[in-house]
Structure formats: C-alpha cells, structure tokens
Design a protein around this motif. Structure first.
Motif, PDB file in Angstrom:
ATOM      1  N   ASP A 253       0.832  -1.206   0.000  1.00 15.56           N
ATOM      2  CA  ASP A 253       0.000   0.000   0.000  1.00 15.56           C
ATOM      3  C   ASP A 253       0.869   1.260   0.000  1.00 15.56           C
ATOM      4  O   ASP A 253       0.580   2.233  -0.705  1.00 15.56           O
ATOM      5  CB  ASP A 253      -0.923   0.013   1.218  1.00 15.56           C
ATOM      6  CG  ASP A 253      -2.086  -0.955   1.081  1.00 15.56           C
ATOM      7  OD1 ASP A 253      -2.260  -1.511  -0.022  1.00 15.56           O
ATOM      8  OD2 ASP A 253      -2.809  -1.167   2.072  1.00 15.56           O
TER       9      ASP A 253
ATOM     10  N   SER B 104       2.406   1.708  -3.404  1.00 11.99           N
ATOM     11  CA  SER B 104       1.385   2.177  -4.346  1.00 11.99           C
ATOM     12  C   SER B 104       1.137   3.668  -4.183  1.00 11.99           C
ATOM     13  O   SER B 104       0.988   4.407  -5.164  1.00 11.99           O
ATOM     14  CB  SER B 104       0.081   1.401  -4.136  1.00 11.99           C
ATOM     15  OG  SER B 104       0.270   0.023  -4.364  1.00 11.99           O
ATOM     16  N   LYS B 105       1.107   4.131  -2.938  1.00 12.15           N
ATOM     17  CA  LYS B 105       0.879   5.549  -2.654  1.00 12.15           C
ATOM     18  C   LYS B 105       2.055   6.387  -3.141  1.00 12.15           C
ATOM     19  O   LYS B 105       1.872   7.465  -3.730  1.00 12.15           O
ATOM     20  CB  LYS B 105       0.670   5.742  -1.154  1.00 12.15           C
ATOM     21  CG  LYS B 105       0.270   7.162  -0.765  1.00 12.15           C
ATOM     22  CD  LYS B 105      -0.023   7.247   0.727  1.00 12.15           C
ATOM     23  CE  LYS B 105      -0.434   8.675   1.111  1.00 12.15           C
ATOM     24  NZ  LYS B 105      -0.742   8.773   2.565  1.00 12.15           N
TER      25      LYS B 105
ATOM     26  N   PHE C 268       0.366   4.503  -8.390  1.00 12.45           N
ATOM     27  CA  PHE C 268      -0.406   3.447  -9.051  1.00 12.45           C
ATOM     28  C   PHE C 268      -0.232   2.155  -8.254  1.00 12.45           C
ATOM     29  O   PHE C 268       0.709   2.014  -7.475  1.00 12.45           O
ATOM     30  CB  PHE C 268       0.020   3.239 -10.505  1.00 12.45           C
ATOM     31  CG  PHE C 268       1.515   3.182 -10.722  1.00 12.45           C
ATOM     32  CD1 PHE C 268       2.230   2.006 -10.537  1.00 12.45           C
ATOM     33  CD2 PHE C 268       2.207   4.323 -11.111  1.00 12.45           C
ATOM     34  CE1 PHE C 268       3.593   1.962 -10.734  1.00 12.45           C
ATOM     35  CE2 PHE C 268       3.580   4.282 -11.314  1.00 12.45           C
ATOM     36  CZ  PHE C 268       4.276   3.102 -11.130  1.00 12.45           C
ATOM     37  N   LYS C 269      -1.157   1.222  -8.464  1.00 11.08           N
ATOM     38  CA  LYS C 269      -1.207   0.005  -7.647  1.00 11.08           C
ATOM     39  C   LYS C 269      -0.013  -0.908  -7.925  1.00 11.08           C
ATOM     40  O   LYS C 269       0.293  -1.223  -9.071  1.00 11.08           O
ATOM     41  CB  LYS C 269      -2.507  -0.760  -7.900  1.00 11.08           C
ATOM     42  CG  LYS C 269      -2.669  -2.003  -7.018  1.00 11.08           C
ATOM     43  CD  LYS C 269      -4.023  -2.629  -7.200  1.00 11.08           C
ATOM     44  CE  LYS C 269      -4.157  -3.928  -6.391  1.00 11.08           C
ATOM     45  NZ  LYS C 269      -3.918  -3.717  -4.953  1.00 11.08           N
TER      46      LYS C 269
ATOM     47  N   PRO D 123       1.227  -4.642  -7.401  1.00 11.44           N
ATOM     48  CA  PRO D 123       0.613  -5.950  -7.113  1.00 11.44           C
ATOM     49  C   PRO D 123       1.518  -6.887  -6.323  1.00 11.44           C
ATOM     50  O   PRO D 123       2.733  -6.707  -6.258  1.00 11.44           O
ATOM     51  CB  PRO D 123       0.363  -6.514  -8.508  1.00 11.44           C
ATOM     52  CG  PRO D 123       1.528  -5.977  -9.314  1.00 11.44           C
ATOM     53  CD  PRO D 123       1.781  -4.592  -8.762  1.00 11.44           C
TER      54      PRO D 123
END
Length: 306
Positions: free
Chosen positions: A251, A254-255, A259-260, A262
């Motif tokens: 997380d 991603s922040k 973008f995410k 995986p």
C-alpha cells in the motif's frame, strides 16, 4: 548427470511452481508447466504432475519436496514426527511472507503462544493467512499483538537486493527465522517454550546446515512441518502478522508511486515494473522489487517496447 523424478499433487505443484518463480527459464518444452534452473540443477515440471530434477545437486533439490506422490503424504510425515499433543504445547511458531512476490518485502515473524492463549486465538478465528481476506487479517493483527509476544523482521526490497547475491533465498530465510526466534526467546525469558515450530520451507537437514553459519544459532527444541499452521496456532498467528506488514508495504509503495503495486510474480508485476523502469530506471525499481526475479528482464523488454 543425475536425474530424479517425483510425482506431486495439484496443490503441491502450485506450491513448487511459486517456489521456483524467480528461477524460471523463458523457454519451455511441450507438455511442461515450467523449466527452472537453481543450485546447478534444472527443474522441469510436467502437466502430468511429475517433476524432473537434473544436475549436480538434483538429489538435494528434490529432497526439498521428498519422494511423495501426494501432498497428503508430507502431512502424515509431519504429523508423525511431532510429539503427541503438540497443538496444546507452549510453543513458538515462525512463518514468512513475501518470498514469492516480486514486489514488497520479505517478512518473517515468530510468535509465542502458551496454552492459555490458544483458546483466545481460536475465538479470534486465527488460521492460515492464505485462508483469510485482507480485511480480516488487518482486523485480527492488532488483537494478536495485544495477546501474545512476537518478533517481526522485515527485509525491504532495497536491503534484499543488497544481500541477495551473498545469501540465496533459503539461506536468507534461515538467518531471518533464527534471528526472529532468538530475539523472541530473549523477550520471553526466563520462560522457555516446550517447542519451536518452523513452517517448513526446506528440509530440516538443509536448514540445520545453513544454521551453522549463524553466530547465535537456536538449535533446539526445533520442529519443522509443512503447513505448520495446522499443527500449532502460533504459526498461524505469525503468518497473519507477516501478511499485515507485507500488505502495508505494498500500500505504501502504491501511494508513493501513484499506481497500484501488485503482489505475486505474474504478468501484472512485469507491466508495473516496466512502468517504474520508464520513470526512474533500475535504481527506482530496486526500491520496490526483488531484482533477481525473472520479472526484471521481462520488464526491461516491455519498457523498451520490444
């Protein structure tokens, strides 16, 4: 050249496929699931459920999985080697998360659960983190931390890439499990566990061989079992705490990137890695990914538009 062939169940094949994810070769022959090269050994997995190990260390590599024809045989062996009433003992359990994921850290955790903790852990619904949703894991983790002594160790991708050339994956995990257990033993002293159960990721012989290189090796009372969470809730609790740290790290990544990011080591990871390479090159990618995985080379090709 020595060659050993074993046959495994579908579930065991999935586990083995994940284990060799970072060592896979690009080319595969007909009727095969994958071909990998590790420890001077070529590993070829077939759709029939058979796996062939060829090379100088074929016997040693095959020994990681035994000669079982099904994963249930490994379960029986583990159960038979553990003392009677093991699940009710005061025990330390250790597990790790992130080993098979290209992105995110490698997290190891050891948990000490006494008899008095076991019923509370059951009431919480503690079990293998793979059987729980991310939401359940995150809700459960603070309750576990408030109930039992634990020791978490996190190796960030950046740190992982620094030490990985000198430490292969198994040696790295042996060092981390040993350190987590040793630090937890210091926390709970003068209490001593009746047993220490490690969720088995290599053979006991292999673990103890690598353990000899550790300055403060914990050698007893060690036990090993695949799917260790089935034999003691301390291992299940450890897996939940590991998973929480791993999820939080993804997380955060991603922040930071916008973008995410995986988990796992599939094609989505290749695409995200290529995007990171385009933004900041391999230096930036190394802050978020384990660079020795095959995903890195795949991402470079995608990033170059080939």
């Amino acid at each position: 050249m020595s060659a050993i062939v074993i046959k495994v169940s579908t579930n065991e094949m999935k586990k083995i496929t994940q284990y060799y994810q970072s060592d896979r070769l690009a080319k595969t022959a007909p009727y095969t699931l994958f071909t990998a090269k590790k420890n001077q050994t070529t590993i070829t997995a077939y759709q029939s459920g058979k796996i062939m190990f060829q090379g100088a260390n074929a016997e040693k590599e095959a020994a990681l999985w035994g000669n079982a024809t099904a994963s249930t045989q490994k379960k029986t062996v583990a159960a038979n080697t553990l003392p009677a009433g093991f699940s009710e003992k005061n025990a330390i359990g250790s597990d790790e998360v992130g080993n098979g994921s290209y992105f995110g850290p490698l997290v190891v955790c050891a948990v000490y659960a006494e008899q008095g903790h076991l019923s509370r852990l059951k009431e919480m619904g503690v079990k293998d983190s793979k059987m729980l949703t991310d939401q359940q894991i995150r809700a459960m983790a603070p309750k576990i931390k408030a109930l039992v002594p634990f020791q978490l160790l996190t190796v960030t991708p950046e740190k992982y890439n620094q030490i990985q050339p000198a430490y292969n994956t198994v040696r790295m995990k042996v060092a981390l499990h040993n350190q987590a257990i040793r630090l937890l033993l210091e926390k709970i002293a003068p209490q001593k566990p009746e047993a220490i159960l490690i969720d088995q990721f290599t053979s006991e012989k292999n673990y103890r061989t690598y353990l000899k290189a550790e300055k403060h090796a914990v050698t007893a009372p060690l036990f090993f079992a695949t799917k260790g969470e089935q034999y003691h809730l301390s291992v299940a609790a450890a897996s939940i705490l590991c998973r929480t740290v791993f999820l939080d790290a993804l997380d955060k990544a991603s922040k930071e990137l916008g973008f995410k990011v995986p988990s796992g080591a599939g094609h989505p990871s290749d695409l995200v890695a290529a995007k990171i390479l385009q933004i900041g090159g391999e230096e930036l990618l190394g802050k978020y990914a384990k660079l020795h995985f095959a995903n890195t080379e795949k991402a470079k090709i995608i990033a170059q538009g080939k």
